[in-house]
Design an enzyme around this catalytic site. Structure first.
Site, PDB file in Angstrom:
ATOM      1  N   ASP A   1       8.227  -7.171  -1.534  1.00 47.61           N
ATOM      2  CA  ASP A   1       6.783  -7.036  -1.685  1.00 47.61           C
ATOM      3  C   ASP A   1       6.262  -6.485  -0.360  1.00 47.61           C
ATOM      4  O   ASP A   1       6.177  -7.213   0.629  1.00 47.61           O
ATOM      5  CB  ASP A   1       6.172  -8.411  -2.012  1.00 47.61           C
ATOM      6  CG  ASP A   1       4.641  -8.376  -2.054  1.00 47.61           C
ATOM      7  OD1 ASP A   1       4.056  -7.294  -1.858  1.00 47.61           O
ATOM      8  OD2 ASP A   1       4.054  -9.452  -2.279  1.00 47.61           O
TER       9      ASP A   1
ATOM     10  N   LYS B   1      -0.652  -0.169   4.957  1.00 51.85           N
ATOM     11  CA  LYS B   1      -0.600   0.192   3.532  1.00 51.85           C
ATOM     12  C   LYS B   1      -1.851   0.948   3.102  1.00 51.85           C
ATOM     13  O   LYS B   1      -1.810   1.766   2.189  1.00 51.85           O
ATOM     14  CB  LYS B   1      -0.437  -1.089   2.723  1.00 51.85           C
ATOM     15  CG  LYS B   1      -0.099  -0.891   1.257  1.00 51.85           C
ATOM     16  CD  LYS B   1       0.211  -2.244   0.636  1.00 51.85           C
ATOM     17  CE  LYS B   1       0.472  -2.159  -0.850  1.00 51.85           C
ATOM     18  NZ  LYS B   1       0.802  -3.500  -1.385  1.00 51.85           N
TER      19      LYS B   1
ATOM     20  N   GLU C   1       2.952  -4.297  -8.822  1.00 56.87           N
ATOM     21  CA  GLU C   1       2.830  -5.690  -8.381  1.00 56.87           C
ATOM     22  C   GLU C   1       2.418  -6.658  -9.498  1.00 56.87           C
ATOM     23  O   GLU C   1       3.062  -7.691  -9.678  1.00 56.87           O
ATOM     24  CB  GLU C   1       1.881  -5.771  -7.188  1.00 56.87           C
ATOM     25  CG  GLU C   1       2.550  -5.215  -5.919  1.00 56.87           C
ATOM     26  CD  GLU C   1       1.578  -4.807  -4.824  1.00 56.87           C
ATOM     27  OE1 GLU C   1       0.385  -5.112  -4.935  1.00 56.87           O
ATOM     28  OE2 GLU C   1       2.027  -4.163  -3.854  1.00 56.87           O
TER      29      GLU C   1
ATOM     30  N   ASP D   1      -4.840  -9.478  -9.544  1.00 53.48           N
ATOM     31  CA  ASP D   1      -4.092  -9.432  -8.282  1.00 53.48           C
ATOM     32  C   ASP D   1      -4.973  -8.868  -7.168  1.00 53.48           C
ATOM     33  O   ASP D   1      -5.179  -7.662  -7.086  1.00 53.48           O
ATOM     34  CB  ASP D   1      -2.847  -8.552  -8.500  1.00 53.48           C
ATOM     35  CG  ASP D   1      -1.978  -8.426  -7.243  1.00 53.48           C
ATOM     36  OD1 ASP D   1      -2.360  -8.971  -6.181  1.00 53.48           O
ATOM     37  OD2 ASP D   1      -0.920  -7.775  -7.322  1.00 53.48           O
TER      38      ASP D   1
END
Lengths: 180, 620
Positions: free
Chosen positions: B25, B87, B184, B206
Site C-alpha cells: 500500500d 503521491k 485500493e 476510502d
C-alpha cells in the site's frame, strides 16, 4: 496474434454463451455464465504463467467483457441483434421520428433545462426517475418487436430509445454537476 | 499413457513451492507491505516492530537518502529536501497541485510531470516513490528470506492513466516485478469480504491522506465485481490538516511564515486533528523561529465547522457512483471504511447519515488495503490452495477518448467499463492527399479537450494519399487488467498498416528506467548485471514450472510431434537457466514461449468449453 480462438469465440456473442439469439434474456443467467467463463480466462488466473498465456488471457477476457456488456445492455443487445439479422439500423441517416415523440422529447428537454437553471436537485431527481420508468416500458415493446421478427418497428424503437437514453444521461450529468 | 494426476487449472502443481509475493500500500502519508504467511495475511513490521513506513523521503546534503521515520524527524528542520505526500505529485503537472504556494519545495516543471530540486539534484516523484518502495522491498526480502516473485501495488481507484503509469514505473525502478496494480477500495473489499464471507452490495468509502475513493461492489460466490467507482484524487486527510493550519494562522494572527515554521504548524495541525478523534478539544502549542508563541484550543465543533465543505465534497462522488450503479443508498448492505482519515467523527457521522446505517469499522483502516493486496498477490503468484479462489472484476474510473475537430472529445471507452477492455473507432482524413494524422488521447468526463487530462499525443504517418474522407484509420484503445491504456492506430483501406504503440508522455521509457536503475545500483554498489541475471533465472524458473504443470494437466491436447518440440525447448531452457549467460536464458525462454502459444490457446479453449458445459469435455 493468431491464437485467440474457440473458433474465434464461437463467431457471435450469443453462441459464445450458448444462448439463443433473442432480445428476451435472463440477465442473471447471462451474468452467471459470464462469471464462469471469466473465472477461467481472466488475466488474474494467468498472472503466474508465461507471457504468451498472459496475452491470450487478456484477449479472451477483453472479448468476454465486450460480449457480456453488449448482451447485458438491452439497447446494445437490440442493435446487435438487428445487425446480426442483417437489418441496417441506419441510425445516423434515417432520423425521421414520429412528431409526437419529438414534441414530447422537446418538452422534457425544456423541463430538464429549467430544473438545471434553477439548480433544483429534487426536480431533476424526479425527472430522472420518470424517464427511467418510460425507458423500461419502451424496452418491453422493443423485446416484443424484435423477438416477433418485426425489425422495422424494432429499429424505430431503438432510435427512440437512443434519444431517451441520451436525455437520461444528460440529467445524470446535470445532477453530478450540481452535486460536485 | 500412464494416468496423470490433474490439479485445478491455475493451481500450483508443486504446492510446497511457495512463491514470495507481497502487497504494498503506497500511501500518501504512510506505506505498508504485507504478505500471506501460513494462509494468513500479515503486515510486515520493520526491525523496531513498526508496521507503518511514513511516506517521507529526505535527500540530505551529505548524499544520504533517508526514508520513513528518519526522514520524518527532519521534516521541520530541512523541509526543502524532505519530501512528504509525494503521491500527490505522481503523474501531475505543476498546475494540478493544490496549495503550491504553501509547499516548501523547489519545483521544476518537467515534461508532463512536475519535478523537485533537492540537495541531491532534481528528482521526479517516480524516483521519490521508488525510494519508499525500495525500503519496503528490502524489508520484505529480509523478513521472508528471499527474492520476491512479485508484488501487487495499490493505487487509488480514481487514479488516471498518468498516475497509474507513474506508480508502475516507480515499482519497476525499485526493482519490483509488478504482478498487478490494484485499486485500493477493491483491495479493502477483498480483505473485508473474505474475512466476513460477505455477500451482496457493498460500498467502500476510502479517505486516505491525499485521495478519496468510493467504490460500489457486488460480492457473490467468490466474485468481487466493481459496479462503479468514483472519487477525487486530490482530496484527503492532508486537506483537513491544511484547514486547521489556516485556522491557526488566522487565530494567532501570524504573519507570513518560513517554510520551517509552516511545516511545524502543519505537524501541530495534524496532531490536533488526530487528538480530536477521541477528545472533544485539542490544545495546539508551538514556538516559532520568530519567537512568537502559539497557544490555542481547537474544539470538535470548530473543527467540524471548518472542514464541513471537505466532508461534503466526498458525498458528491458518493451519489454519483450510486447513480452509475443504478442503486439507492438503501440497497447498500454495508459500508466499509478505509483510510486513516475515516477515523474523524464528522466523517463517520456523514457516512452514517448518507447511507442510513452505521459504517463498518471492524478492520484496521490503516492496514486493510495492504492486507487485501497481499491476499491478491498470493493468488496472482500462483500460491492458491484448493477452494481458496476468487475472481476480481474491476473497472476503469474515467472515460477515455480522442480529440476531434473543434477541441471536442469523442469518448471511446466510457467510465466504469469492466477491464480488460478494447474498443476501436474509425477516423478519416480531412484534406485531399493527407498522409499524416495527429491523434490526441485524453481522459475525463468533460466534453472539451481542455477540461480533460491529456494523456498522449502521437502522429500516424504513411497514410496513402487519397481524397478527403476516403482513408479509414482505425484507432484501438486497449486497457489492461492494471487499468493501463495502450493505443494503436492502423490505416485500413489499402491493407497497408501503420501501427503505433503509444506510451503516455509522462511515462518513462524502458531506456530511462534502465539508466536510472543502473545509476541506483552504482550508488548502492550492487551489481546491476547480477541482479538482472537473477531476475531472468527466477523468470525462467516460473516459465518452466508453468509449462510442466500445463503438460501434466493437458498433454492430451498435443500431438506427439508438438509435445516433443515443447519438451525439447523445455530441456534447452532447463540446461541454461542455472548458468550465468543471460542472453542464452532469454533466448531459450523466448523459444519455449513461442512453442507453447498454440498449446496455451487450446488449453484456454478447453477451460472455456468446460466452464460452459459445466462438465468435462474431452475434445473440441
Amino acid at each position: 496474434m493468431t491464437s485467440f480462438d474457440l473458433n474465434t469465440a464461437r463467431q457471435d456473442y450469443f453462441s459464445l454463451f450458448g444462448l439463443p439469439r433473442s432480445q428476451r434474456l435472463d440477465v442473471a443467467h447471462l451474468e452467471a455464465l459470464y462469471r464462469d467463463i471469466q473465472a477461467k480466462v481472466h488475466p488474474d488466473k494467468h498472472a503466474h504463467l508465461s507471457d504468451s498465456e498472459k496475452r491470450l488471457a487478456m484477449q479472451w477476457a477483453t472479448h468476454v467483457n465486450e460480449a457480456y456488456q453488449t448482451l447485458r445492455d438491452p439497447l446494445r443487445r437490440a442493435r446487435y441483434l438487428l445487425e446480426l439479422a442483417g437489418h441496417d439500423v441506419a441510425l445516423e441517416k434515417n432520423t425521421a421520428m414520429p412528431p409526437q415523440f419529438l414534441i414530447e422529447q422537446m418538452e422534457l428537454r425544456e423541463a430538464v433545462a429549467e430544473a438545471k437553471e434553477a439548480q433544483d436537485l429534487d426536480r431533476l431527481d424526479e425527472l430522472h426517475r420518470r424517464i427511467r420508468k418510460e425507458i423500461a416500458g419502451e424496452y418491453a415493446r422493443l423485446e416484443a418487436a424484435l423477438d416477433g421478427g418485426r425489425y422495422d418497428e424494432a429499429a424505430g424503437l431503438v432510435r427512440e430509445l437512443m434519444f431517451r437514453e441520451k436525455l437520461f444521461q444528460e440529467i445524470d450529468d446535470a445532477l453530478a454537476a450540481l452535486e460536485a | 499413457m500412464a494416468l496423470l494426476q490433474i490439479s485445478e487449472p491455475g493451481q500450483s502443481a508443486a504446492p510446497h513451492e511457495h512463491r514470495l509475493a507481497v502487497g504494498i500500500d503506497l500511501g500518501t502519508t504512510n506505506s505498508l507491505v504485507a504478505t500471506v504467511r501460513s494462509g494468513m495475511a500479515v503486515v510486515l513490521n520493520d526491525e523496531l516492530g513498526r508496521p507503518l513506513l511514513p511516506s517521507i523521503v529526505r535527500y540530505a546534503a551529505d548524499g544520504k537518502i533517508e526514508v520513513g521515520y528518519e526522514a520524518q524527524a527532519h521534516q521541520a528542520s530541512d523541509p526543502k529536501n524532505t519530501i512528504v505526500s509525494v503521491k500527490r505529485f505522481m503523474g501531475r503537472g505543476l498546475k494540478d497541485i493544490a496549495h503550491v504556494e504553501a509547499l516548501p519545495y523547489d519545483f521544476v516543471e518537467g515534461e508532463g510531470m512536475v519535478k523537485l530540486r533537492t540537495a541531491q539534484g532534481v528528482k521526479s516523484p517516480v524516483e521519490v516513490s521508488a525510494e519508499i518502495l525500495r525500503v519496503l522491498r528490502e524489508r520484505a526480502e529480509a523478513s521472508l528470506g528471499g527474492q520476491l516473485t512479485g508484488a501487487v501495488i495499490t493505487v487509488p481507484a480514481y487514479f488516471d492513466d498518468a498516475q497509474r503509469q507513474a506508480t508502475k514505473d516507480a515499482a519497476r525502478l525499485a526493482g519490483l516485478n509488478v504482478l498487478r496494480l490494484l485499486n485500493e477500495p477493491t483491495a479493502a473489499a477483498i480483505a473485508y469480504g473474505l474475512d466476513n464471507a460477505a455477500e451482496g452490495i457493498y460500498a467502500v468509502y476510502d479517505l486516505g491522506g491525499g485521495t478519496f475513493d468510493i467504490s460500489i461492489l457486488k460480492l457473490s460466490k467468490g466474485v468481487f465485481q466493481v459496479l462503479a467507482t468514483g472519487g477525487d484524487s486530490a482530496l484527503g486527510g492532508d486537506d483537513f490538516d491544511h484547514r486547521v493550519f489556516c485556522w491557526i494562522i488566522e487565530q494567532a494572527k501570524l504573519s507570513p511564515l518560513s517554510h520551517e515554521d509552516a511545516r511545524l504548524l502543519l505537524m501541530r495541525a495534524r496532531e490536533a486533528k488526530e487528538f480530536l478523534t477521541l477528545n472533544s478539544e485539542a490544545p495546539i502549542t508551538a514556538r516559532l523561529s520568530t519567537g512568537e508563541f502559539v497557544d490555542l484550543k481547537l474544539t470538535s465543533e470548530i473543527f467540524t465547522e471548518i472542514t464541513r465543505t471537505l466532508v461534503q465534497k466526498t458525498l458528491g462522488p458518493t451519489r454519483k457512483v450510486l447513480r452509475d450503479a443504478g442503486l439507492s443508498p438503501a440497497e447498500v448492505k454495508g459500508v466499509v471504511m478505509v483510510g486513516g482519515a475515516t477515523r474523524m467523527p464528522q466523517i463517520q457521522k456523514a457516512v452514517e447519515e448518507f447511507f442510513g446505517q452505521e459504517p463498518l469499522n471492524n478492520l484496521d483502516p490503516d492496514k486493510v488495503v495492504a492486507l487485501g493486496a497481499a491476499t491478491q498477490a498470493n493468488l496472482l503468484a500462483g500460491n492458491r490452495a484448493a477452494g481458496d479462489d476468487w475472481l476480481l472484476l474491476d473497472v476503469i474510473p474515467l472515460s477515455l477518448g480522442i480529440e476531434t475537430m473543434g477541441g471536442l472529445v469523442e469518448k471511446i471507452i466510457p467510465r466504469n467499463s469492466t477491464i480488460p477492455i478494447a474498443r476501436a473507432q474509425d477516423f478519416t482524413t480531412f484534406k485531399d492527399g493527407q498522409t499524416a494524422m495527429a491523434l490526441h488521447v485524453v481522459q475525463g468526463e468533460r466534453e472539451l479537450v481542455s477540461d480533460c487530462r491529456s494523456l498522449a499525443r502521437f502522429e500516424l504517418r504513411g497514410i496513402p494519399p487519397m481524397v478527403a474522407g476516403a482513408a479509414r484509420i482505425r484507432v484501438t484503445f486497449q486497457v489492461d487488467a492494471d487499468g493501463l491504456l495502450s493505443v494503436t492506430a492502423r490505416e485500413q483501406t489499402t491493407g497497408r498498416e501503420a501501427r503505433i504503440e503509444v506510451k503516455p508522455s509522462y511515462g518513462l521509457t524502458d531506456d530511462e528506467i534502465a539508466a536510472m536503475l543502473k545509476d541506483g545500483y552504482t550508488h548502492a554498489a550492487e551489481d546491476a548485471y547480477r541482479r538482472a541475471l537473477r531476475e531472468a533465472q527466477v523468470e525462467a524458473q516460473r516459465l518452466v514450472e508453468a509449462v510442466l504443470s500445463a503438460l501434466k494437466e493437458d498433454a492430451h491436447l498435443l500431438t506427439t510431434l508438438e509435445r516433443a518440440h515443447i519438451e525439447a525447448c523445455l530441456a534447452k531452457l532447463q540446461a541454461v537457466m542455472l548458468g550465468d549467460d543471460r542472453r542464452a536464458i532469454d533466448e531459450a525462454m523466448d523459444a519455449l514461449s513461442k512453442a507453447t502459444v498454440e498449446f496455451a490457446a487450446r488449453r484456454m479453449n478447453q477451460s472455456v468449453a468446460r466452464a460452459l458445459a459445466g462438465k468435462k469435455v474431452d475434445e473440441l
